[in-house]
Design an enzyme around this catalytic site. Structure first.
Site: not given
Ligand code: IMP
Length: 425
Positions: A13, A17, A41-42, A221, A299, A302, A328-329
């Site tokens: 995050d 995007g 990705h929005t 990720q 949703g 964070r 995001k500064l």
């Molecule tokens: P999983 O990938 O659904 O198995 O989640 C494992 C960990 O990765 C959890 O803490 C999720 O919140 C985090 N995670 C998975 N995909 C994302 C992403 O795209 N952005 C942020 N955190 C993610």
């Protein structure tokens, strides 16, 4: 040739995007190499937002090929819903999406197991999209790959073996194992469509590189969620680091020219796990609200904290990052003061090193910067930023030894400082 990997330097995050959208203008091909519908990705199409989880973000650039590499895990229902939503909004996808024959297919029991585990005491805070169990099947050598969809009898035998292996786990978690027929039926409607997108992605990516196209590898990720280099066990189940671009798309390391790391000017994380600079106070809440820090897939609010330089240095090392995109500064505008962790304290003194076995015991040491109130969105050079915002950018560059090539100062595409283009053609 011109190839670049864009990788998240934090916990995902990071605002990939927007950066990927900017960069894909010059990309002939965008390749996703890991993860699945856990990513979000929005995209904004005709004023409307669509969240794509699987289709690479180059899809909005009509000239750009989109490749889903074999490092990915794919939920076919999600994939085709995404493609249909894009088509309904006028985005032409025909002939532009390639799905690796070796990518693994997420099946209903993967979702079931992920959900059951997350309902229990050992939850990781996953996205419950079946990611972990699907990768477990891959490594256990009982996964279903896209190429298997060509042979219905093969699907049934793979599913049967996997269901038998998972049955005791499902029961122990309080669930009822699914039946083979129901699982096979759930993908039957997508089979032919998936085969229509299928190709040997490695050959296609290699071909693009050989014909000197601009190829962008889009990480999913972030570094600290990487299964090898992240905050294990609170990680995802795939490589999130730049090295995954090679294994996840079937090309060699000598083909990668440039690695851009994306970091926010602060930090966020979703799910459980250590977060040394986390803010559990009003300032954290303020950043969450002004930064819109709520998960695009789930949703969930964070977790929010200050920027962590030791972690950025770590990310720069394990990814080979040679430029930053700082995003995001502008979200920090209006705060009285801004902190950046410049080191960790330990009984032995200060250190910049991230301990190999976890961040639980580290104590961040902060450098404090004055806040600013002028909006940043008009700045088009780093020098045009208010002194304190500029000082933060320069501090990140100096403390990590990596220059900032992109600084995002607002939500709009134009609200961006571009010091150097990713594809320098
Ligand atoms: P999983 O990938 O659904 O198995 O989640 C494992 C960990 O990765 C959890 O803490 C999720 O919140 C985090 N995670 C998975 N995909 C994302 C992403 O795209 N952005 C942020 N955190 C993610």
């Amino acid at each position: 040739m011109s190839t670049a990997v864009i990788v998240g330097a934090q916990w995902g995050d990071e605002g990939k995007g927007k950066v990927v959208d900017l960069v894909t203008e010059a990309a002939d091909m965008v390749v996703r190499y890991a993860g699945g519908p856990n990513a979000g990705h929005t995209l904004v199409v005709g004023g409307q937002k669509i969240v794509v989880r699987l289709v690479p973000s180059g899809i909005l650039q009509p000239h750009s090929m989109c490749v889903m590499g074999q490092g990915m895990v794919v939920d076919l229902e999600v994939l085709f819903a995404e493609i249909d939503a894009l088509e309904a909004r006028g985005v032409r996808t025909g002939g532009r999406i390639v799905l690796s024959d070796r990518a693994h297919v997420i099946l209903p029991y993967h979702l079931q197991i992920d959900g059951l585990r997350e309902a229990g005491p050992k939850k990781i805070g996953t996205t419950k999209k079946g990611i972990g169990p699907c990768y477990e099947d891959k490594v256990a050598r009982r996964g279903l790959r896209v190429a298997d969809l060509a042979e219905p009898s093969r699907i049934a035998s793979i599913v049967e073996a996997a269901l038998a292996a998972w049955a005791p786990v499902v029961r122990a978690l309080g669930g009822e194992p699914l039946g083979v027929d129901a699982v096979v039926r759930s993908i039957d409607g997508f089979r032919k469509r998936a085969l229509g997108l299928m190709a040997d992605a490695s050959v296609i990516v290699d071909g693009a590189i050989r014909s000197k196209k601009n190829v962008l590898f889009e990480g999913a990720q972030g570094t600290l969620l990487d299964v090898d280099h992240g905050t294990y066990p609170f990680v995802t189940s795939s490589p999130a680091v730049a090295g995954g671009a090679c294994t996840g798309s079937g090309i060699g390391p000598s083909r990668i020219q440039h690695v851009m790391g994306i970091t926010k000017a602060y930090a966020t994380r979703v799910g459980e796990g250590p977060f040394p600079t986390e803010l559990n106070d009003d300032i954290g809440e303020r950043i969450r609200q002004s930064g819109g820090e709520f998960g695009s897939v789930t949703g969930r609010p964070r977790r929010v904290g200050w920027l962590d330089i030791p972690l950025l240095r770590y990310a720069a090392r394990v990814n080979g990052i040679d430029a930053w995109a700082i995003t995001k500064l502008d979200v920090l505008t209006g705060l009285d003061e801004i902190r950046v962790a410049h080191a960790y304290g330990s009984p032995a003194g200060e250190t910049l090193d991230v301990p190999a076995f976890g961040l639980d015991a580290v104590v961040p040491l902060y450098r404090t910067f004055e806040g600013w109130t002028t909006p940043l969105s008009a700045a088009r050079t780093i020098d045009a930023l208010p002194a304190s915002a500029r000082a933060i950018v320069r501090f990140i560059e100096e403390a990590t030894g990596v220059p900032a090539h992109i600084v995002s100062v607002g939500q709009e595409r134009a609200d961006t400082i571009i010091v150097e283009d990713v594809f320098r053609r």
